[in-house]
Design an enzyme around this catalytic site. Structure first.
Site, mmCIF file in Angstrom:
data_model
loop_
_atom_site.group_PDB
_atom_site.id
_atom_site.type_symbol
_atom_site.label_atom_id
_atom_site.label_comp_id
_atom_site.label_asym_id
_atom_site.label_seq_id
_atom_site.Cartn_x
_atom_site.Cartn_y
_atom_site.Cartn_z
ATOM 1 N N ARG A 1 -34.927 -19.548 -130.199
ATOM 2 C CA ARG A 1 -34.318 -19.057 -130.782
ATOM 3 C C ARG A 1 -34.728 -17.309 -129.878
ATOM 4 O O ARG A 1 -34.374 -16.684 -129.690
ATOM 5 C CB ARG A 1 -34.758 -18.249 -132.538
ATOM 6 C CG ARG A 1 -34.416 -16.985 -133.087
ATOM 7 C CD ARG A 1 -33.921 -16.895 -135.150
ATOM 8 N NE ARG A 1 -34.968 -17.374 -134.993
ATOM 9 C CZ ARG A 1 -36.610 -16.743 -135.407
ATOM 10 N NH1 ARG A 1 -36.124 -15.501 -134.777
ATOM 11 N NH2 ARG A 1 -38.172 -16.913 -135.458
ATOM 12 N N TYR B 1 -8.368 -9.978 -134.759
ATOM 13 C CA TYR B 1 -8.887 -10.932 -135.509
ATOM 14 C C TYR B 1 -9.095 -10.469 -136.954
ATOM 15 O O TYR B 1 -9.864 -9.672 -137.574
ATOM 16 C CB TYR B 1 -8.741 -11.736 -135.103
ATOM 17 C CG TYR B 1 -9.982 -12.052 -135.495
ATOM 18 C CD1 TYR B 1 -9.278 -13.876 -135.981
ATOM 19 C CD2 TYR B 1 -11.197 -12.608 -135.823
ATOM 20 C CE1 TYR B 1 -9.479 -14.874 -137.028
ATOM 21 C CE2 TYR B 1 -11.924 -13.732 -137.063
ATOM 22 C CZ TYR B 1 -11.324 -14.552 -137.196
ATOM 23 O OH TYR B 1 -11.377 -15.394 -137.777
ATOM 24 N N ASP C 1 -12.259 -6.593 -127.151
ATOM 25 C CA ASP C 1 -11.712 -8.481 -127.169
ATOM 26 C C ASP C 1 -10.963 -9.016 -126.697
ATOM 27 O O ASP C 1 -9.640 -8.710 -126.898
ATOM 28 C CB ASP C 1 -11.373 -8.940 -128.700
ATOM 29 C CG ASP C 1 -11.460 -10.437 -129.452
ATOM 30 O OD1 ASP C 1 -10.905 -10.511 -128.525
ATOM 31 O OD2 ASP C 1 -11.860 -10.719 -130.711
ATOM 32 N N LYS D 1 -11.742 -20.641 -128.808
ATOM 33 C CA LYS D 1 -11.103 -20.624 -127.970
ATOM 34 C C LYS D 1 -10.587 -21.079 -126.628
ATOM 35 O O LYS D 1 -11.234 -22.662 -126.741
ATOM 36 C CB LYS D 1 -10.071 -19.140 -128.417
ATOM 37 C CG LYS D 1 -10.776 -18.721 -129.598
ATOM 38 C CD LYS D 1 -10.752 -20.152 -131.103
ATOM 39 C CE LYS D 1 -10.811 -19.093 -132.437
ATOM 40 N NZ LYS D 1 -11.744 -18.597 -132.263
#
Length: 395
Positions: free
Chosen positions: A70, A124, A189, A214
């Site tokens: 982590r 989005y 973005d 994507k």
């Protein structure tokens, strides 16, 4: 590892292949190693304590071997280094998804008492929803690009834009918006454009967000998110990631690093086909309007004269599915899926018509894609069709 002077300013296609891998030859490796460890042994607990104290204070990446997954992972770190280079940023911090990445950015600013966000629609759908509902303690002012400066308040922590925007492909002048932001960080973005088509840092953005699911991955088989930024902001993001646990899995990091190697080739080939399809759609009487950005790219949005749902039902080669950026062509109806979670009035104000379809062009032959679209459009009627209620899905 010191990079020779003649390699210090490499072209994007070269960086895509070599970034994050510069040390492999010296290690006697050709492919990047995949490290799946969740924990790392150390017999020097005093040294570990000192390193953890340093991370808690600064958020800097740990020197030496990791402690716990982590905190850091070597495979993920390679992907971060590579994407930072492609975006022309100092650093990058990866997360389990694009929404986890955006959430981390918002939490950094909220933790500093800067809860207000200025944002430009469309974004989005889930980004819109996260901001509009204030789930992370933020407040949002929606504006157009020209209104950014007037919308900024003393507690504004972020200005957010997406260009080309999801799903209308509307474009924002990043340099002008960055100027309007003043000292407030601009988050761009860049999921649709990728660093192949634009590098927002060069135009004044401090933060660059990707849904790595994507184009960066490019094959529809890996989920992730990443923020490219300066090292100062990256340190805060690492602390948030450690505290909240939105880490990118090492296998995902491995696949994303591999995906970057072919990113320029894929985007250029997909963009060439998208431009052809956009031109043909614009000339087709069955299509009311086509949205295709000046910057180019592999995304095409278009509004049909008849029922858009019949097009979705009519495609056979093109995949009727949410998401984008894969090697195969995808088509979806934003009002039903990717932006269903956005209030209908807000969809309309953002230019998202109920007739709008969004297509992510893949690597198939453009003539085969056009034949499929032509057949699907042939079945379009003018009958109205009610939208089914649907839970929000991916981009």
């Amino acid at each position: 590892m010191e990079i020779p002077a003649h390699l210090s300013a490499r072209h994007l296609a070269t960086e895509a292949v070599h970034a994050g891998r510069e040390d492999l030859a010296a290690l006697g490796l050709h492919a990047a190693p995949l490290d799946l460890s969740t924990t790392y042994p150390s017999s020097d607990s005093r040294a570990e304590a000192a390193r953890l104290d340093e991370f808690a204070t600064t958020g800097a990446q740990l020197e030496g071997p990791p402690v716990y997954a982590r905190l850091d992972n070597p495979t993920v770190a390679r992907f971060e280094q590579a994407l930072a280079k492609l975006e022309g940023a100092e650093s990058a911090v990866a997360f389990a998804s694009g929404m986890a990445a955006l959430s981390a950015v918002l939490l950094v600013r909220v933790s500093m008492g800067l809860k207000h966000v200025v944002a430009v629609r469309p974004l989005y759908g889930c980004s819109d929803h996260l901001l509009n509902t204030g789930l992370l303690g933020t407040e949002v002012t929606w504006t157009d690009p020209a209104g950014v400066a007037d919308a900024i308040r003393p507690d504004t922590g972020l200005v957010m834009v997406e260009t080309p925007a999801n799903p209308t492909l509307a474009e924002v002048n990043l340099r002008a918006v960055a100027h309007s932001c003043g000292e407030v960080p601009l988050l761009a973005d860049n999921t649709f454009a990728t660093p192949v088509l634009q590098r927002p840092v060069e135009q004044g953005a401090r933060l660059v967000l990707h849904s790595a699911t994507k184009y960066l991955g490019g094959h529809g088989d890996v989920m992730g998110g990443i923020v490219a930024c300066d090292e100062e902001f990256a340190r805060k993001l690492r602390q948030i990631r450690f505290a909240t646990g939105g880490v990118l899995h090492p296998l995902a990091g491995y696949l994303l690093l591999r995906g970057l190697a072919t990113l320029p080739v894929r985007v250029k080939a997909q963009s060439a086909s998208a431009a052809v399809l956009a031109e043909r759609l614009a000339a087709d009487p069955r299509v009311a309007k086509v949205h295709y950005p000046k910057i180019g790219g592999a995304m095409v949005a278009f509004e049909v004269q008849g029922d858009p749902h019949e097009v979705i039902a009519g495609v056979r080669l093109i995949t009727p599915a949410v998401s984008l950026g894969s090697v195969d062509t995808l088509i979806q109806h934003p009002g039903s899926i990717s932006h269903r979670i956005v209030d209908p009035a807000d969809r309309r104000s953002g230019g998202i018509s109920e007739k709008l379809l969004r297509m992510s062009v893949g690597l198939e032959d453009v003539e085969d894609l056009w034949a499929d679209l032509d057949a699907a459009l042939g079945g379009v009627t003018t009958a109205a069709s009610a939208l089914p209620a649907a839970a929000p899905a991916g981009r």
